[in-house]
Structures are given as structure tokens and as C-alpha cells.
Scaffold this motif. Sequence first.
Motif, PDB file in Angstrom:
ATOM      1  N   GLU A   9       0.823  -1.212   0.000  1.00  0.00           N
ATOM      2  CA  GLU A   9       0.000   0.000   0.000  1.00  0.00           C
ATOM      3  C   GLU A   9       0.855   1.259   0.000  1.00  0.00           C
ATOM      4  O   GLU A   9       0.671   2.156  -0.838  1.00  0.00           O
ATOM      5  N   PHE A  10       1.794   1.338   0.928  1.00  0.00           N
ATOM      6  CA  PHE A  10       2.598   2.550   1.047  1.00  0.00           C
ATOM      7  C   PHE A  10       3.612   2.685  -0.085  1.00  0.00           C
ATOM      8  O   PHE A  10       3.890   3.795  -0.551  1.00  0.00           O
ATOM      9  N   SER A  11       4.153   1.563  -0.560  1.00  0.00           N
ATOM     10  CA  SER A  11       5.130   1.632  -1.653  1.00  0.00           C
ATOM     11  C   SER A  11       4.469   2.057  -2.959  1.00  0.00           C
ATOM     12  O   SER A  11       5.054   2.815  -3.741  1.00  0.00           O
ATOM     13  N   THR A  12       3.237   1.595  -3.221  1.00  0.00           N
ATOM     14  CA  THR A  12       2.562   1.992  -4.451  1.00  0.00           C
ATOM     15  C   THR A  12       2.186   3.464  -4.441  1.00  0.00           C
ATOM     16  O   THR A  12       2.286   4.151  -5.456  1.00  0.00           O
ATOM     17  N   LEU A  13       1.749   3.959  -3.286  1.00  0.00           N
ATOM     18  CA  LEU A  13       1.410   5.378  -3.186  1.00  0.00           C
ATOM     19  C   LEU A  13       2.657   6.248  -3.349  1.00  0.00           C
ATOM     20  O   LEU A  13       2.630   7.277  -4.041  1.00  0.00           O
ATOM     21  N   LEU A  14       3.765   5.832  -2.719  1.00  0.00           N
ATOM     22  CA  LEU A  14       5.016   6.568  -2.871  1.00  0.00           C
ATOM     23  C   LEU A  14       5.517   6.510  -4.309  1.00  0.00           C
ATOM     24  O   LEU A  14       6.018   7.503  -4.848  1.00  0.00           O
ATOM     25  N   PHE A  15       5.355   5.333  -4.926  1.00  0.00           N
ATOM     26  CA  PHE A  15       5.791   5.180  -6.315  1.00  0.00           C
ATOM     27  C   PHE A  15       4.985   6.084  -7.238  1.00  0.00           C
ATOM     28  O   PHE A  15       5.537   6.699  -8.159  1.00  0.00           O
ATOM     29  N   MET A  16       3.669   6.181  -6.998  1.00  0.00           N
ATOM     30  CA  MET A  16       2.834   7.037  -7.841  1.00  0.00           C
ATOM     31  C   MET A  16       3.237   8.499  -7.682  1.00  0.00           C
ATOM     32  O   MET A  16       3.260   9.265  -8.652  1.00  0.00           O
ATOM     33  N   GLY A  17       3.562   8.889  -6.446  1.00  0.00           N
ATOM     34  CA  GLY A  17       4.038  10.247  -6.228  1.00  0.00           C
ATOM     35  C   GLY A  17       5.347  10.502  -6.952  1.00  0.00           C
ATOM     36  O   GLY A  17       5.536  11.564  -7.567  1.00  0.00           O
ATOM     37  N   TYR A  18       6.239   9.524  -6.902  1.00  0.00           N
ATOM     38  CA  TYR A  18       7.513   9.619  -7.623  1.00  0.00           C
ATOM     39  C   TYR A  18       7.277   9.723  -9.131  1.00  0.00           C
ATOM     40  O   TYR A  18       7.920  10.534  -9.819  1.00  0.00           O
ATOM     41  N   ALA A  19       6.347   8.915  -9.642  1.00  0.00           N
ATOM     42  CA  ALA A  19       6.063   8.917 -11.079  1.00  0.00           C
ATOM     43  C   ALA A  19       5.532  10.264 -11.538  1.00  0.00           C
ATOM     44  O   ALA A  19       5.949  10.800 -12.571  1.00  0.00           O
ATOM     45  N   VAL A  20       4.607  10.840 -10.767  1.00  0.00           N
ATOM     46  CA  VAL A  20       4.047  12.150 -11.135  1.00  0.00           C
ATOM     47  C   VAL A  20       5.130  13.225 -11.093  1.00  0.00           C
ATOM     48  O   VAL A  20       5.174  14.112 -11.958  1.00  0.00           O
ATOM     49  N   MET A  21       6.023  13.131 -10.119  1.00  0.00           N
ATOM     50  CA  MET A  21       7.055  14.139  -9.954  1.00  0.00           C
ATOM     51  C   MET A  21       8.088  14.094 -11.080  1.00  0.00           C
ATOM     52  O   MET A  21       8.499  15.141 -11.601  1.00  0.00           O
ATOM     53  N   PHE A  22       8.505  12.892 -11.477  1.00  0.00           N
ATOM     54  CA  PHE A  22       9.608  12.769 -12.428  1.00  0.00           C
ATOM     55  C   PHE A  22       9.153  12.418 -13.851  1.00  0.00           C
ATOM     56  O   PHE A  22       9.817  12.774 -14.818  1.00  0.00           O
ATOM     57  N   ASN A  38      -4.400  -1.818  -5.339  1.00  0.00           N
ATOM     58  CA  ASN A  38      -5.444  -1.512  -4.359  1.00  0.00           C
ATOM     59  C   ASN A  38      -6.421  -2.670  -4.181  1.00  0.00           C
ATOM     60  O   ASN A  38      -7.043  -2.806  -3.123  1.00  0.00           O
ATOM     61  N   THR A  39      -6.579  -3.498  -5.212  1.00  0.00           N
ATOM     62  CA  THR A  39      -7.443  -4.676  -5.072  1.00  0.00           C
ATOM     63  C   THR A  39      -6.725  -5.831  -4.373  1.00  0.00           C
ATOM     64  O   THR A  39      -7.372  -6.743  -3.862  1.00  0.00           O
ATOM     65  N   VAL A  40      -5.392  -5.788  -4.364  1.00  0.00           N
ATOM     66  CA  VAL A  40      -4.612  -6.871  -3.769  1.00  0.00           C
ATOM     67  C   VAL A  40      -4.578  -6.755  -2.251  1.00  0.00           C
ATOM     68  O   VAL A  40      -4.796  -7.735  -1.540  1.00  0.00           O
ATOM     69  N   PRO A  46      -7.560   5.401   5.237  1.00  0.00           N
ATOM     70  CA  PRO A  46      -8.981   5.633   4.912  1.00  0.00           C
ATOM     71  C   PRO A  46      -9.167   5.778   3.404  1.00  0.00           C
ATOM     72  O   PRO A  46      -8.292   6.296   2.699  1.00  0.00           O
ATOM     73  N   TYR A  47     -10.310   5.329   2.898  1.00  0.00           N
ATOM     74  CA  TYR A  47     -10.585   5.430   1.470  1.00  0.00           C
ATOM     75  C   TYR A  47     -10.634   6.895   1.010  1.00  0.00           C
ATOM     76  O   TYR A  47     -10.372   7.185  -0.153  1.00  0.00           O
ATOM     77  N   PHE A  48     -10.973   7.800   1.938  1.00  0.00           N
ATOM     78  CA  PHE A  48     -11.001   9.220   1.602  1.00  0.00           C
ATOM     79  C   PHE A  48      -9.637   9.664   1.074  1.00  0.00           C
ATOM     80  O   PHE A  48      -9.549  10.422   0.105  1.00  0.00           O
ATOM     81  N   PHE A  49      -8.576   9.180   1.711  1.00  0.00           N
ATOM     82  CA  PHE A  49      -7.222   9.523   1.282  1.00  0.00           C
ATOM     83  C   PHE A  49      -6.971   9.017  -0.137  1.00  0.00           C
ATOM     84  O   PHE A  49      -6.393   9.716  -0.970  1.00  0.00           O
ATOM     85  N   TYR A  50      -7.422   7.816  -0.407  1.00  0.00           N
ATOM     86  CA  TYR A  50      -7.267   7.211  -1.733  1.00  0.00           C
ATOM     87  C   TYR A  50      -7.989   8.043  -2.793  1.00  0.00           C
ATOM     88  O   TYR A  50      -7.454   8.320  -3.869  1.00  0.00           O
ATOM     89  N   TYR A  51      -9.226   8.460  -2.486  1.00  0.00           N
ATOM     90  CA  TYR A  51      -9.993   9.277  -3.425  1.00  0.00           C
ATOM     91  C   TYR A  51      -9.300  10.610  -3.708  1.00  0.00           C
ATOM     92  O   TYR A  51      -9.273  11.076  -4.843  1.00  0.00           O
ATOM     93  N   ARG A  96     -20.877   5.346  -3.803  1.00  0.00           N
ATOM     94  CA  ARG A  96     -19.732   6.255  -3.911  1.00  0.00           C
ATOM     95  C   ARG A  96     -18.541   5.652  -4.667  1.00  0.00           C
ATOM     96  O   ARG A  96     -17.979   6.319  -5.545  1.00  0.00           O
ATOM     97  N   PRO A  97     -18.118   4.415  -4.370  1.00  0.00           N
ATOM     98  CA  PRO A  97     -16.987   3.861  -5.124  1.00  0.00           C
ATOM     99  C   PRO A  97     -17.255   3.799  -6.619  1.00  0.00           C
ATOM    100  O   PRO A  97     -16.420   4.235  -7.429  1.00  0.00           O
ATOM    101  N   ALA A  98     -18.416   3.263  -7.013  1.00  0.00           N
ATOM    102  CA  ALA A  98     -18.743   3.156  -8.437  1.00  0.00           C
ATOM    103  C   ALA A  98     -18.838   4.534  -9.082  1.00  0.00           C
ATOM    104  O   ALA A  98     -18.419   4.729 -10.229  1.00  0.00           O
ATOM    105  N   LEU A  99     -19.378   5.492  -8.344  1.00  0.00           N
ATOM    106  CA  LEU A  99     -19.514   6.854  -8.869  1.00  0.00           C
ATOM    107  C   LEU A  99     -18.150   7.463  -9.176  1.00  0.00           C
ATOM    108  O   LEU A  99     -17.925   8.013 -10.265  1.00  0.00           O
ATOM    109  N   PHE A 100     -17.229   7.372  -8.227  1.00  0.00           N
ATOM    110  CA  PHE A 100     -15.878   7.889  -8.437  1.00  0.00           C
ATOM    111  C   PHE A 100     -15.189   7.167  -9.590  1.00  0.00           C
ATOM    112  O   PHE A 100     -14.549   7.795 -10.444  1.00  0.00           O
ATOM    113  N   PHE A 101     -15.317   5.830  -9.607  1.00  0.00           N
ATOM    114  CA  PHE A 101     -14.632   5.036 -10.635  1.00  0.00           C
ATOM    115  C   PHE A 101     -15.094   5.424 -12.035  1.00  0.00           C
ATOM    116  O   PHE A 101     -14.283   5.569 -12.952  1.00  0.00           O
TER     117      PHE A 101
END
Length: 423
Positions: A9-22, A38-40, A46-51, A96-101
Motif C-alpha cells: 500500500e505505502f510503496s505503491t502510493l510513494l511510487f505514484m508520487g515519484y512517477a508524477v514528480m519525475f 489496491n485490489t490486492v 482511509p478510502y477518503f485519502f485514496y480518493y 460512492r466507489p462506483a460513482l468515483f470510478f
Amino acid sequence: MNVFFLLLEFSTLLFMGYAVMFKKQLSIVYLPFLFFSNTVYVPALPYFFYYVVISSAILYFAVFNLPFVIKNVFAVFSILYILILLTNSTDIISIRPALFFVIWLFLLIPIIPEIFQKFSRNEIMEELSKCAFLILTVFIVNTVLSTKFAYVPVEMYGINSGILFGNVTFTDFNVLVFATYIVLKKAIKDKKNLYLMVYLVAMFLILLSMRRTVMLLSVLGSLVVIFELLDFQNIKKFIAYGVIIGSISLVVVFYTGFLNAFWERYEKRGLENRSLNEENRMMEFNLLYKDMFVFFDYSPWFGYELFQSGGNYGKGVFGTRTLHTDLTNIVHSSGFLGLFLYLMMVSLAFRQAWLKTYSKSQYYHFAFCSIAFVIFTITGRYTTLSSSIFFYLVLFLPVSKPEVLFQKVICSRKVKSLEPLNA
């Protein structure tokens, strides 16, 4: 498993931040990796953070590619229509999940080609192959750990022993079709043996999943890669790879328990006793027709209610089971008006890709995407973002800037066509 989930969870979020930055806007190709991961795992945050994280990333892509609004107006109209229908929703929290997706997906469909046209095909393929490799790696590691710790929170087709897939179930497997397709293409084209090994392991695991459409399309995608890249200049390469793949496959089939496990799961699912007409997915069309035009339970133009099909169609004949096919799901949620907007949005997307398709390999590529779209539309779940977004990333590959040599060939053809005929 908890340690693995936290690390992922934390490595994927950090990786996405790295990807956007570079990687800037090209980081859009890594969204399927984030969605699949996220499905794994079982989220600790909290899901709010994910959204917020995903919405911020998509907003970033949208702001720097505003012409997407007029390139595919039906995507914008679809989102506005959904927001209008949302005013009639009785339980916004549950949808809410389906709506966001769905909103995320409809925004990304026109944004992806806007970004791709700024980069060369090789640049995009390089990043897309890395994303596919990461997805398959996470899938394999998750399968190994789930099997080791007998982690099976949801029994898929009654599978509760042997090779287990943890939280990855049903439509979560769909993304593997496109991941294996891209990884195999990268492995053969650039002679990446590590990519080839990951592809082979993932394919054997896919065959044990008993997901028929995923199994079929993964094999089809592999054949398309062969036809795309096959020519007389590379015939030795293909023979070599054919021998390697064939040898490894024979060893796995005859010297491991793969064959016994496969047939055991095949018999458990009872596929030979099921006909197409008996599939609940096929019955959904008839049930919705009766709901709208025989019993007049809800409007055929505007549907019943957004993402509330469970138990609200066919007089509850299937209990709380939700509609599975995309077409029936969309009609039930938003009526034929919503279906029209969706089909027009998708048609424009395919048209954008088709107009940029020139070579033989690209025609094979487009054909594979078309077949995959039709099959997944029937089997359903366009709200599975990992596979839906990866599909459009693959579909829009021809929209990218062609390589310099290919540009020269096209330009020379155009010049010759403009030359006057000799008297």
C-alpha cells in the motif's frame, strides 16, 4: 499477509508520487498498477485519502490537457448526465466507489490520447511495459504468499486450496490480459529474458484461475504479439523463443502438479455443463426488456437508479446479484440515453485510434483491442478501473508520435501522391 499489504500500500502510493514528480504527464500509464495493487491489499489508510490522491492526479492531467473537453464531448456529456441523475439517488454512500470510478474513467478516456500525442511510441511503450511488469510481479508475489499462508478471504468458484489468489477475484483478473500482452511484446522485441519469465509464470497462474475470458484473451494476445512482430528477418528469434517457451511449458505441464490442478478446477467449475443461453448474463437482456417494456417498472430512457441494480431488476429473480454485462448495467443505471452517450464516447475513442493506425502490426493491435472490448463488454464490469484504464492505454498507443523513420515514410508517401502524373 498484513506486512505484505502494508508494504504494498505505502510503496505503491510513494511510487505514484515519484512517477508524477519525475515522469510528469506520462505517469498516467502507471494508474492501472495503482488500481490493481489496491485490489490486492486490505487498505490501512482511509478510502477518503485514496480518493483525494487519485482525484488530484487526474485533475493534474486534466488541467494540462484541457483540449480533451472538445476532442470527446460525449465523455463530458456522460459525466454531466451522471451528476444530474445523482440528484435522484437514494443512497449516495453505497454507490460512492462506483460513482468515483466511472467519473475517473470517463475523464481519462479523452485525456489519455491528449497526453500520448506528446510522446513517441517508444517512450510510451517503455513506461507501459514497466507498468505491466509491475502488475504481473505483484500478481505473482501475491499468489505465492496467499498460497503459502492459505489466504482465501473470498472463494472464487469454490477454490479454497492449492494455488490461491487472495483478494484478487473475478474481474480483478481482467487487467492481466493487457499486462501479459505488453510484457510479452517487450520481452520478444527487446530480448528481455526477465520479462519473458514473468510472462510465463503469470500465464500458468492465469490458466489456474478458471477465468474463461481472461484465459482466452491472454492466449489470443500472445498470438497477436507473434503475428505483430513476425517477419522473415526475425524468424530465428521467434524459433528460439518458441523453443524456450515450449520447453518450459512441457516441463511445467508434465513434471509439476499443474495439469492435475487444472483439471481438478475445470471439473469443479463444471464448464462443460453450461451453455451460453443458460448464462445469467444472457438472461439479463430479457429481464431488462420485460422490466421496461412489459411491466413498466422504470423508465427505459433514464433507467432505475445509478449503480443500484442488485435486487432491483427481473422481480428479484437473482436475489441481490448485480447486473454483470456493461450494456445492461448502463441501461439500468442511466437508461438508453446513458447508453447512447457511453457508446458514442467509446466510438470516438476507437475512431481516434483507428485514424492513426497505418502498419500491419498496428492493425493486429487494433483488432485485438476490438475483440477484447467486445468480450469484456459482454462479461462486464467497466468499473474495474485497473483493466478499463489499461485497455484505453493500449488502445491509444497508435495516437502517440511515430518514430522519425516512420514519419519520413509517411511524408514521402504523401509527397508522391501529390506529384502530377506524366503526360
